[in-house]
Structures are given as C-alpha cells and as structure tokens.
Design a protein around this motif. Structure first.
Motif, short mmCIF file in Angstrom:
data_model
loop_
_atom_site.label_atom_id
_atom_site.label_comp_id
_atom_site.label_asym_id
_atom_site.label_seq_id
_atom_site.Cartn_x
_atom_site.Cartn_y
_atom_site.Cartn_z
N ALA A 4 0.83 -1.20 0.00
CA ALA A 4 0.00 0.00 0.00
C ALA A 4 0.87 1.26 0.00
O ALA A 4 1.99 1.27 0.51
CB ALA A 4 -0.91 -0.01 1.21
N GLY A 34 -4.11 6.20 -2.61
CA GLY A 34 -4.14 4.80 -2.20
C GLY A 34 -5.37 4.09 -2.74
O GLY A 34 -5.29 2.96 -3.23
N GLN A 35 -6.51 4.78 -2.69
CA GLN A 35 -7.75 4.19 -3.20
C GLN A 35 -7.67 3.93 -4.70
O GLN A 35 -8.08 2.89 -5.20
CB GLN A 35 -8.93 5.14 -2.96
N GLU A 38 -5.39 1.11 -5.34
CA GLU A 38 -6.07 -0.12 -4.91
C GLU A 38 -7.00 -0.60 -6.03
O GLU A 38 -7.01 -1.78 -6.38
CB GLU A 38 -6.87 0.18 -3.63
N HIS A 39 -7.74 0.34 -6.61
CA HIS A 39 -8.63 -0.01 -7.72
C HIS A 39 -7.83 -0.58 -8.89
O HIS A 39 -8.26 -1.50 -9.58
CB HIS A 39 -9.42 1.23 -8.16
N ARG A 41 -5.43 -2.42 -8.84
CA ARG A 41 -5.02 -3.81 -8.66
C ARG A 41 -5.90 -4.78 -9.43
O ARG A 41 -5.54 -5.95 -9.61
CB ARG A 41 -5.05 -4.18 -7.17
#
Lengths: 100, 474, 475
Positions: A4, A34-35, A38-39, A41
């Motif tokens: 992260a 970070g969001q 994350e998406h 990924r």
C-alpha cells in the motif's frame, strides 16, 4: 503489485513533482491516491506476463521533417511572456545544484 | 437556433452576414454567460474584425469557405495568437500564446469566426467542469447541474445557443460525456485524424480534438474542416481529410452493429432504456444489431487512470515559473518552482500529477505504468477482434444524465467512474461519438455512444444520423 | 603518467557531439553557435504549451553515419522523456533515446592497435545555457542565473564507450580518434572550444583482475588535455583514498583546469529518478534498408583507412613523417598527397608541404586546387624552383589564388630553362678542363665548384639539383 502507498511515498512523489503539501494534504492524498491504486489492482486479475505493452495507438513510423530553417519567434514577444527577464535572457533565482 | 450548415449557407449567399450572426451570438453570451460561466474570455474586437473581413470578402465575391461566418467557441486549452489561454488554471493566468493551434488556423481558413475561450476542468482533468480555477460552468438545460467535463464550457456554449458549434478535446470522454449531458452531438475522432499542435497536452497518446454540435451534419461539417495531415504533429495521420458531410445520410442498411454489454451495464435505467431503444431504431433502419461482450473493457478504467496521469505528470512539468505564466518568488530556483506549482495548480491536477509521478517512478513503473500499457494492448486487440465481426459498436456514453453540482466532488474515484464507458476507445485510439437519444431523469437528455474502428468516422456519422431522425430531429 | 604498482584504472567515456544540421532536432530554429541570446527559439524548443516535436531527418542521417563509422548495429529505436526539473531544460524533460537507441554494439580501433567497445550512440536534444550572476560567475555562490535557450533542442549524439580504457593516454587517443571520425562523417565540426564536442569520463580503479571499483563521473571536459589530466588526477585520488582506508563514493565530479583537480559536484541521490517513458509526441524510428544504404553510400572514408592509404605511399616512414601524416589526416587534406602521388611525384615531399605550408594557412586551402599543388611540387622536384621558392609560391596561392607558374615568373623565380643551363654547363666544362676531368674521375666534391660557377654566371637563377643532373648527364 507492491504494498500500500505510504505517507512517505506521497511526500517523495510530491518532491519529485515540485509540489509542496501540508500535513493535512499529505494525509488526504495518501488516502485518495491509495484508493485509486487499490482499484488499479484489478489489472492483476489477468495474467499479463506474455502481453506486450502498447505505449501508443499510432502505428505510423519514421515521421521526419526536412532539415530546413524556419523563422524563430520575435525575442521581444517571447521575453514579454517571461515572469522575469534580464539582458535578453530568462532570469531565475539562484540554482542550488548542477544539472544531472 | 440556426445550424452551422445553415449559417454558412446564409452568409455565403448573402441572406445573412458574418457580422449579424456574430452579434446574435454576442447577445446571447451577454444574456447568459454570467449565470452559466461558459466563456472565460470573449474576443469581441477580434471576432468583430474577423466577421467584418468575411463580409467584405463575400461582398467581393470570394469563396470564404465551408464555415463562412459561423461563430465558434473554443475550449480554453487551444492556443490562439494573442488571446488569453488558461486551461482554467491559475498557473497560466494572463498568458497569451504567440502562435495558433492548427485547428484554429483551419477554422479561420474555412471562414469561421472564433468568438472566445470556454471553461474547462483545469488542464482537462475532470468530468464536470467543476475543477476550474475560474468557477464551475452550469448546465444550460438545468443550471443546478453540471454540464459534464472536461469540455463543459464548449458543450454549454452550444446547449445555451450561444454558438452553433464549438471545439472540445477528449482524453477519456471529455467531449462525448458533456455532449451527452447537454443533449449534443460530440465526436472523439480517430487518434491522429485531427492535429494536436496547439492543444495544451493532458495525455498526449490519448488526446484528440473534436466538435460539439446540435446536429450530426454540423459535427461532420466541422470535423471535415479540422481533419487532415499536419506536418507539425508527428502523430498526425499521413492522409487528407476524409469526406464526411457527403456520407451523413448513408444510413445503416446492411451494417452489423454490436451492442456492447460492458458499455451500459451498471448505468441508470433510463440510460439503459435509451441504449436499447437506439438499438431498435438502428435495426428498424436496416442494421443487424447483435449483443456482444468485451470483458477486457472492465480493466480500462484502471489502465487509463495510470496512463493519463503518467503522461500528464511529464506534460505539466514545464509549468515551472521560468518562461511564462505564474511565478511565485522564492530564494532559489527549486523553491520558486515548488511555490509556483503549489500555488498554480488545483487539487485535481496535483492529485493526477502525483499519481502519474508515482506510476512512473523507480520500483513502481512495472507494477503500474507497465501493467497499464499491457492492458492497453489487450483493449486494442479486443476492439480489433470485435470489429472483425461487426462494423460499429453501440453503448451508453455516461452512466447517468447530468448530475447536480457538488454531487461527486468529494471522492475522486466516484467522479472517475463517470468515464467508464468513454475511456476504452481513447486507449484504443479509435473514434466514437455521442448522440442524444431519448430522455432520462427530469426530462434531461441521454446520450448513446457509437464506436467504430480507426477511420470509420463517416460510418459513425451515418449511424448517428439514423438515431437523430428516429429521435425526432429530422 | 603511470599509476602506483598494483593498480589499474578503468575508464569509459561518454562523448556528446552536436550535429551539423541546419535546424534543431525537433524544430526549424537555426542550429547556430554564437547567435544573440534567445533569438533561435520557437514554441517547440521553448516548450510552449501545445507545441509538438517533429524529428529532423538530417539528424537521423548523421546519427546513422556515426553509428556506421563505429561499426554499430542500426536498429529500430524510440524516443523517451528523461524527466527532471532544471531551468535550462525548457520542458523540464529531455527527449533522449533510452532502452532502444538507434546505434549499439560497435567498436573503435585506435592507432595503437587497441580496440574500445562502443556500447551505444544515441540521439538526444541539448539544453539551454545558463549565465550565473554574482559570486564568481560559477554556479556555486551565484545570486541568480540568466537562461538563453538558443542551444536548447540542438541535436546531439551521445557516444558511450565500454569500460575498456586503461590509461589516460589511451583515453586521449580514443577521444582524438573519435573526433577525427566525427569530422570525417560530416556530423560534427569537432570544435571542442565551442563545446560542440564534450567529454564525460567514468573513472574507477582496481587491482588488475579484480571486479570493477566504484566509479566517479567527471563532467564536461572540453579539451583533450583536460581529459587526460582529469583522468590521471581522479585515478590517483581514488587510489590514495582507498590506500588511506577510505571508500570511493559514486558521484559526479567537476574538473578545475586551473587547480588541476576534481571536486564533488553532486552525489547520486534517490531524487535521481528520471521516470523515463516513451515520448507520446514522437513515433518509432525504424530506418529501412534503403534509407540505411543511402546513408552508407554517402559515408566518406574514416581516418584509419585514410591514414593507411597515405602511409602506404611512403617508404619506411619515420616517426616525424607519421606525425606529419597525422596532421594531414586531421586536417582532411590528403587529397593533395594523393594528387602528387598520382602524378608520379614525391609523396613524402607532399606530406611535408601539406603538414607545414598548408596546415599553416588551412582556412585558405580552397584557393589552392590540387593540380596547382601538384604542379608546384613538380617544379620543385624538377629543380625549377628551390625549396624556399616552392614554399613561397604555395603561400602566395593559398592567400590569393592564381597559377603557380605565373606567380613564380612574376616573382622572378623562373629558373633557367634546361637549354640555357645546358649551354652554361657546357661553357664551364670547356673553360675548366682540369676540374671536369677530376669530377669525371669520381671526385663528387667538384660538383659544388661547378654549381658555384653556374650560380655566379646566372646570378643565382639556377637550381643546384638541376646543375648536378646536367653534370651527371655529361659525366
């Protein structure tokens, strides 16, 4: 994919991009970026090992122009755009380090 | 409101004049701009002089071109000599370019009158025109709602009847999405069809300039003027402009059209209904419509939100306070650059610059940018496979009709999801357009999206025209 | 200079050369040294928003010529952006070739028979130039800087050698040979003093056979002498550092020519993250065979081949003659030597005259056609001109042009025709029978007697060699 995004990562990226962040902004951007990452990924849901990257959708190659001199801009026009000009040059405050 | 086609015909025949058309435009701008915040700058003097010149040339019997006397609004990321060009950013406040974008030269050569510069999301980063340093633009159809973005100002100019046509730029849907939200035709051409020279870059491998219009014929007319090889853009297709206007009424008889599940799944009911109705209308006009699935499209949003910021992080590096635009003074040059960029860029631009910087940085390149480029390959291949089976694809342009100001500003990801249907074609470099079809919530327009393989603009316009007629705009 | 026993230096050179194109790498601004500041700039090289680069075909041709001359493989290549903020970089990124350079995998053979690998020779754009105000006029200590973007966007080729160089003398030889090659390709004027060719040296030291040591990069060396001195200094510095128990730190160093030492410029940092990625404004470059063949066909012979061709004309050349050949090759004037040799003349004499008389006035060689040079040397060899007179004639033609024979005549150098000389010699033999018979019997010293007499009778217009030839013909 890597771990992260950390606050330090964001601070480093801001330095690289020549942006200054307040402590609050650092928190906010760490969360928001970070969001988004994350998406991203979800791209790992497919095995892309053997897929070649495409940097550009444009397939034409060897675009060149002939070596012909064309008029340059009027120096006064160009320097009039500059925040600060001295002696027909662009003036900047002192430079702390050498170019890489 | 007269169409651009009609204005040009009237000016050329002497039924109207460029000056009269311009004055009508200036009057509407005067009436509505304060409320809607469409234009950041109106070049009253320059436009009047240009209109007078066109009238004089018409009087002398000269052919002044296919856009004779047509007032046109320009997104404020297009460089025009001597006219303030800001990208809706404080960092360029006050900058007047010393050169013209190729598209502006072509418009002027075709007899168009450049009226002024329209608002956008800063550096074209956004989907609502709320990310402007100069305040949001409001949707003329319902001023409590956004016009979409990033070309929201150019869409609103046409929707508010200020001008018949305008130019926007589309990196991930920035023409098609506001066109859908404002009830207009909006076209993202094949990558390379329109020169990018003089378009202030957001993401160079994705950006394309295109028109907004009320009618399909007007959009075709403008695109035909814009298109064609430009030696100043290395990524300009090496061929002359295609004939588009002549094919607008070709129809869709015998065409195979794929209705793409991934391009409307998850959209509002009214949007889905419009897409299905559009499929029926195309079928009724003689097309064979088949349902198709392109699962790879599910990954394009992620790829886009790495590729576009990565390119942007580099494209926007030059705004450093040294040569033009804003400078915030500081002791040394690094501090000056930091102070300038920190003060000059808005939050969304900073967010994307940092995202892109991170995606390209040592240790993360392969995981993010590199991976996104591979998804891009998959996307291109998936579209290519689809186009082996069908001539065109059909889907929604946006998940919903125009939303309220402030509704999606809190969370970037929510805003980004707005672009989910428009992004894939930018990654592939293929053309797509949005055409109004039906209405949704509160009677607001819905846009359906037609997509085609590279250089299929004529086919797209013909299909859009079929929908335009079926939707009651003969 | 030799290093202390048990040490070896490892040197690789990065050579930047500006290309002799008329316009810049990606725009039509003049590529011209010495213009008024900020007069050769346009939206593209100034990095104005919205501007786009378009590659100069001639720069590609020059880059390929360099690659071919260095025996490189020419391959499809791309342009990347090297991202870093710096005021002399108008876009805050430099367009350069990164993982796919146009030329790679070549070599350069040096006159000392050593071979240095060429890892790559890629294209990139130059930066602008900063002038520093306050302090000593150098960057450190300055109050502010002024930037001139005339040089920004000038085409460069960067030639990267392998770490194959083992002495400063070899480094110098490499740099000199490379300079000759760049000039021979027509890609560069090789003018070190104008910065059109610049050297960066990567220097490390090790015990022979040991793995490579940590290297330091010495930036912007702008003469062969500085290059050699800086490498020597740096190698010794590193050895002393290691011998004293220290560790070499990877860094960029500056060479101070006056002090004769290197000092730290910048230490490699985490911040050196250039975020290279393909420039989306430019397309792939993949010159096809026809394009490559066209370039190869126009490629002039390289210095090594040209040197060998001249040396082949000399019988057992001395060191001094080889040095003279080097001057001839360096100046690119061997056509004069070949002209003389083709006419059956004395190539050694031609080399000497070119390396001295022509080299002294090289800016005017255009005034001296090869055939004029050939005929002047022929007159000298035939004895119609003395050596001094031949040099004077050459000097005159170089300065003002003209026909050597006419110049010799106008200067009164016209020597006796062989008929007149023959008659004079015959008269002297008749009036000096004793001296003549002794000379005929083999006393060569008597030749001087006859020469003196001929000179006296002709008021110095005769040529000694011609007199001897005349005497020998009658012996």
């Amino acid at each position: 994919m890597s771990d992260a995004l950390s606050r330090d990562d964001v601070a480093k990226v801001a330095r690289l991009a020549r942006l200054v962040l307040s402590e609050d902004e650092l928190d906010l951007y760490t969360e928001q970026l970070g969001q988004i990452l994350e998406h991203a990924r979800d791209m790992n849901s497919l095995d892309l090992t053997d897929v070649l990257p495409t940097a550009h959708p444009f397939g034409v190659t060897n675009v060149v122009r002939e070596d012909v001199v064309t008029p340059s801009l009027d120096r006064e026009v160009v320097l009039a755009m500059a925040p600060h000009a001295v002696d027909h040059r662009f003036a900047v405050p002192r430079i702390l380090g050498e170019a890489p | 409101m007269k169409s651009a086609t009609q204005i040009a015909a009237d000016v050329r025949s002497g039924t109207s004049s460029a000056t009269a058309e311009l004055e009508r435009t200036l009057t509407v701008i005067e009436q509505r701009n304060a409320e809607l915040n469409v234009f950041l700058y109106v070049d009253v003097e320059g436009a009047r002089a240009a209109a007078a010149q066109i009238d004089a040339r018409v009087a002398r019997g000269e052919d002044v071109g296919p856009l004779a006397g047509v007032p046109i609004a320009l997104k404020d990321n297009l460089c025009q000599v001597g006219v303030p060009t800001t990208c809706s950013s404080k960092i360029l406040d006050g900058w007047r370019p010393p050169y013209n974008a190729t598209v502006i030269e072509r418009l002027l050569d075709a007899g168009a009158v450049a009226v002024g510069k329209t608002n956008l999301d800063e550096f074209a980063m956004g989907s609502s025109t709320e990310n402007s340093a100069f305040g949001p633009t409001r949707n003329p159809l319902d001023p409590s709602r956004v016009p979409g973005g990033s070309s929201g100002g150019s869409a609103a100019a046409v929707a508010a009847d200020m001008t018949a046509v305008s130019l926007g730029s589309d990196t991930g849907g920035s023409i098609r999405q506001p066109a859908a939200l404002c009830g207009l035709v909006g076209v993202k051409p094949t990558y390379g069809l329109v020169s990018r020279y003089g378009l202030i870059a957001f993401a160079s491998s994705l950006d394309q300039i295109g028109p907004f219009a009320k009618t399909v014929a007007d959009a075709a007319l403008v695109l035909e003027v814009l298109a064609g090889h430009d030696a100043r853009d290395s990524t300009s297709l090496p061929e002359p402009a295609p004939r588009l206007v002549a094919h607008v009424n070709d129809g869709v008889a015998g065409r195979r059209i794929g209705l793409v599940r991934e391009l409307f799944d998850g959209a509002d009911e009214s949007v889905v209904a419009s897409v299905r109705a559009a499929a029926d209308a195309l079928r009724a006009a003689g097309a064979e419509v088949v349902e198709v699935s392109i699962p790879e499209l599910a990954l394009t949003l992620s790829a886009y939100y790495l590729i576009a910021p990565a390119e942007a992080s580099s494209n926007l590096a030059r705004f450093d306070g040294v040569r033009y635009g804003l400078r915030v003074s500081a002791e040394d040059v690094t501090a000056m650059m930091e102070a300038t960029r920190t003060a000059g860029f808005g939050a969304e631009v900073k967010r994307r610059i940092m995202l892109g910087t991170y995606a390209l940085s040592a240790g993360y390149y392969d995981a993010y940018y590199g991976q996104a480029l591979k998804v891009r390959t998959l996307t291109i291949d998936a579209f290519a496979r689809a186009y082996q089976r069908v001539d065109l694809l059909l889907g929604a342009t946006t998940p919903s009709v125009a939303f309220a100001l402030g509704a999606k500003t809190a969370d970037p990801m929510t805003m980004y999801l707005n672009d989910v249907f428009t992004i894939p074609t930018n990654l592939a470099g293929d053309p797509a357009l949005s055409v109004p079809f039906g209405t949704g919530e509160a009677g607001l327009p819905v846009g359906v999206q037609l997509l085609g393989p590279g250089r299929s603009e004529a086919r797209l316009f013909a299909a859009a025209r079929v929908l335009e007629i079926a939707d009651g705009r003969p | 200079m030799t290093l202390p026993d048990g040490w070896e230096m490892v040197v690789g050179l990065e050579v930047h050369t500006e290309l002799l194109t008329r316009s810049k790498l990606f725009c039509g601004c003049a590529n011209h040294f010495g213009s008024e500041p900020n007069t050769n700039i346009c939206p593209v090289c100034l990095g104005l928003p919205g501007s786009l680069p378009v590659l100069n075909r001639e720069a590609v041709d020059f880059a390929m010529r360099i690659g071919m001359a260095l025996h490189c493989t020419i391959a499809p290549s791309t342009f990347h952006r090297k991202n870093y903020f710096y005021p002399d970089q108008s876009k805050d990124y430099q367009i350069s070739q990164y993982d796919l350079p146009i030329n790679s995998g070549g070599y350069l053979d040096l006159p000392d028979a050593s071979r240095v690998a060429i890892e790559r020779a890629h294209m990139e754009e130059d930066t602008g130039k900063s002038t520093h105000l306050g302090g000593s006029g150098r960057l450190a200590g300055a109050d502010s800087s002024l930037v001139d973007y005339n040089r920004c966007g000038v085409p460069l080729v960067e030639i990267v050698s392998g770490p194959d160089i083992r002495s400063s003398a070899q480094a110098r030889l490499y740099a000199a040979e490379l300079r000759g090659i760049l000039i021979a390709t027509g890609a560069s004027d090789g003018r070190l003093e104008e910065g059109s060719m610049r050297f960066d040296a990567n220097v490390s030291v090790r015990r022979p056979g040991a793995p490579f040591g940590t290297r330091c990069e010495i930036k912007n060396l702008n003469s062969l002498r500085s290059l050699q001195r800086a490498i020597d200094y740096e190698a010794l510095r590193q050895i002393e550092l290691i011998d004293g128990g220290g560790v070499v730190r990877q860094e960029t160093r500056h060479w101070d020519e006056n002090r004769g030492e290197t000092s730290t410029l910048r230490v490699k940092e985490d911040a050196d993250d250039y975020r290279y990625f393909r420039d989306p404004d430019l397309v792939d470059l993949a010159p096809d065979q026809a394009w490559q063949d066209r370039v190869r066909a126009a490629l002039a012979p390289m210095p090594a081949a040209r040197r060998a061709a001249v040396v082949a004309l000399l019988a057992a050349p001395s060191e001094a003659q080889l040095d003279a050949v080097e001057v001839v090759i360096d100046l690119g004037l061997e056509r004069y030597v070949h002209g003389v040799a083709a006419a059956g003349g004395d190539a050694a004499l031609a080399v000497a005259r070119v390396a001295n008389e022509l080299a002294a006035d090289v800016d005017h060689v255009a005034n001296l056609p090869v055939d004029a040079f050939v005929s002047t040397l022929a007159m000298e060899q035939r004895g119609e001109l003395s050596a001094t007179q031949a040099k004077t004639v050459l000097g005159e033609v170089l300065r003002h042009g003209g026909d050597p024979r006419a110049i010799a005549a106008a200067r009164g150098f016209e020597q006796l025709s062989s008929d007149t000389l023959g008659a004079t010699v015959a008269t002297l033999i008749a009036s000096n029978p004793d001296e003549w018979s002794r000379y005929r019997d083999g006393d060569d010293k008597l030749a001087q007697f006859f020469i003196g007499q001929v000179m006296k009778l002709t008021r110095g217009q005769a040529n000694g060699k011609a007199v001897i030839a005349e005497l020998q013909a009658r012996r």
